[in-house]
Design an enzyme around this catalytic site. Sequence first.
Site, PDB file in Angstrom:
ATOM      1  N   ASP A 231       0.832  -1.202   0.000  1.00 21.87           N
ATOM      2  CA  ASP A 231       0.000   0.000   0.000  1.00 21.87           C
ATOM      3  C   ASP A 231       0.871   1.259   0.000  1.00 21.87           C
ATOM      4  OD1 ASP A 231      -2.791   0.992   0.383  1.00 21.87           O
ATOM      5  OD2 ASP A 231      -1.972   1.860   2.208  1.00 21.87           O
ATOM      6  N   GLU A 283      14.809 -15.398   0.455  1.00 18.96           N
ATOM      7  CA  GLU A 283      15.179 -16.473   1.388  1.00 18.96           C
ATOM      8  C   GLU A 283      14.114 -17.569   1.411  1.00 18.96           C
ATOM      9  OE1 GLU A 283      15.881 -15.128   5.392  1.00 18.96           O
ATOM     10  OE2 GLU A 283      16.901 -13.329   4.659  1.00 18.96           O
TER      11      GLU A 283
HETATM   12  C1  NOJ Z   1      -4.440   2.902  -0.899  1.00 14.56           C
HETATM   13  C2  NOJ Z   1      -5.580   1.973  -0.631  1.00 14.56           C
HETATM   14  O1  NOJ Z   1      -5.864   1.260  -1.801  1.00 14.56           O
HETATM   15  C3  NOJ Z   1      -6.720   2.837  -0.158  1.00 14.56           C
HETATM   16  O2  NOJ Z   1      -7.921   2.126  -0.091  1.00 14.56           O
HETATM   17  C4  NOJ Z   1      -6.348   3.441   1.164  1.00 14.56           C
HETATM   18  O3  NOJ Z   1      -7.360   4.339   1.564  1.00 14.56           O
HETATM   19  C5  NOJ Z   1      -5.026   4.213   1.063  1.00 14.56           C
HETATM   20  N1  NOJ Z   1      -4.039   3.504   0.337  1.00 14.56           N
HETATM   21  C6  NOJ Z   1      -4.482   4.498   2.438  1.00 14.56           C
HETATM   22  O4  NOJ Z   1      -4.013   3.320   3.023  1.00 14.56           O
END
Ligand code: NOJ
Length: 589
Positions: A231, A283
Amino acid sequence: MTESPAQLHPPGPPDAPWWRDAVIYQVYPRSWADADGDGVGDLPGVTAHLEHLVDLGVDALWLSPFYRSPMVDAGYDVTDHRDVDPLFGTIDDADALIARAHDLHLKVVVDLVPNHTSREHPWFRAALEARPGSPERARYLFRDGRGPFGAQPPNNWRSVFWGPAWTKARSAVFDDDGNGATRLLHKAQWYLDLFDSGQPDLDWTNPEVRAEFDAILRFWLDRGVDGFRVDVAHGLVKREGLPDWDDRTRMAGVSDRPTRESPMWDQDGVHEIYRGWRATLEEYGRARPDGTPDPDSERILVAEAWVEPIERVALYVRPDEMHQAFNFHYLNAPWRAPDLKAAVGESLRGNDLVGAPTTWVLSNHDVVRHASRLGLPVDVPCPSGIGADDPQPDAELGLRRARAATTLMLALPGSAYLYQGEELGLPDHTALPDDVRQDPAFHRSGGRELGRDGCRIPMPWKGEAPAAGFNTTGETWLPQPACYAELAVDRQRGVEGSTLELYRTLLRVRRDRGLGRAGVAEVADTPPDVVAYDLQGIEGGGGEGPRTRVVLNLGEDPIRLPEGELLVTSGPLDAGRLPVDTAAWVALP
Ligand code: NOJ
């Protein structure tokens, strides 16, 4: 490839690992299947429906977060990265899901959220209790405020979800100087949250943060997961000194300037982190009996990096970093032949620079589903969500274009991501009442941004059942629009011409003809409003495989199809011709 001189991408390699051409299906656990009937999907629900993925013909699933969380941002605010939130089940349920998926030969990719934690995370609670300058605070980005007492935020950054990107942690502290006057002991302190104030950003210059995430990776690798979708991969490192930035903070950065000009995105320092993670993942690879590495055992990292230009995205997928990065160019391309061609060409070129596979995606839990997006006028920028008072998408046109867009996408080499329900042609819910909306972007923007709830609606499995088969109680955390029942899995399975059958055919033919590893050439002399590529598959031994042509008609009239066997079309032909907004695959002689 005699008729197709403009080679865009070479074929191969033949013995490449699974992830180079995998089709990966995104399960949004809240909305896929609800086994306990509380209205929110859960891991036992996912496990119970995995056969759907086998039947569809995908290679892997990616699960959006199911970790312990107060759900300020639907689980992208994690309090414990090593446990499952009770809403979704237990850690045993996660183990059972992974085991069942592996039995079914499906790989499992989980979400990793390293840019921020929840404000309920034990680290952050300890940081709030601790004094400024303490080791507890050094795991996050606490700074003194501006102004004599620190009453103003430390800089002018805005949050992606609207409002300031800083939240005050503690007011200024004064004490009595002994002579009846007060003395400032410490200015007010603030913490950075690029998203919601419930999602404080971690400080990735701190070795303790790095060690913790390495341990989290190992925790899930030990449980058998095959990869991580990372993310906000472009956000972990901020520019030194956190300088002011006047533009709005958007995930996609700044459209007409390289993303790295902003001090919060795409800083060069992120790459060292991913090189470290890659080493950890390596690993875990297994060896074959003859001692050579088993490509089927490779674990992967997938960057969610909204970065421009494409050359900067390529840096995330250099051979010693991540394996894949989401490619949002195709998703963002307007429905016009030159734009689609540019997106396809650029995407292949950018990834070829570093020898990485291109990824393709049209929908996910953050954008308006492509069946709705493509039903809006082409020249109008797509909103973050669609409400009852907004111009409504043309549902029929949107679905026709969505099917054609997918038909083009799945012909192209690399790895493709599908978002749950797109195989049914699901649209967004475009008339959600405000009082059910949950996206923090909606609430923080005072409703100016509708947010992403419309694309997160519970999945319909059975047309006649309560909640269209999402569960047996009929409860749903967001209401389903009426059309979902008609689009349910059981209404489409085995029905000729249904979107579900189209996806099943596309995925089967893609595999049979080796399209995921094919070479690509642009077809010469194609009219300007037609997109056409020749795909040259490869045989197991590396020899030339079958040739396939994909043609998408964006003009005003039906066009003739090339000579050859018609393999699949995204919609019915018109007297043997390919209608507008329709795509076809043809086996070339
Ligand atoms: C990207 C994620 O896909 C989204 O849903 C989220 O709100 C933001 N990152 C923050 O984590």
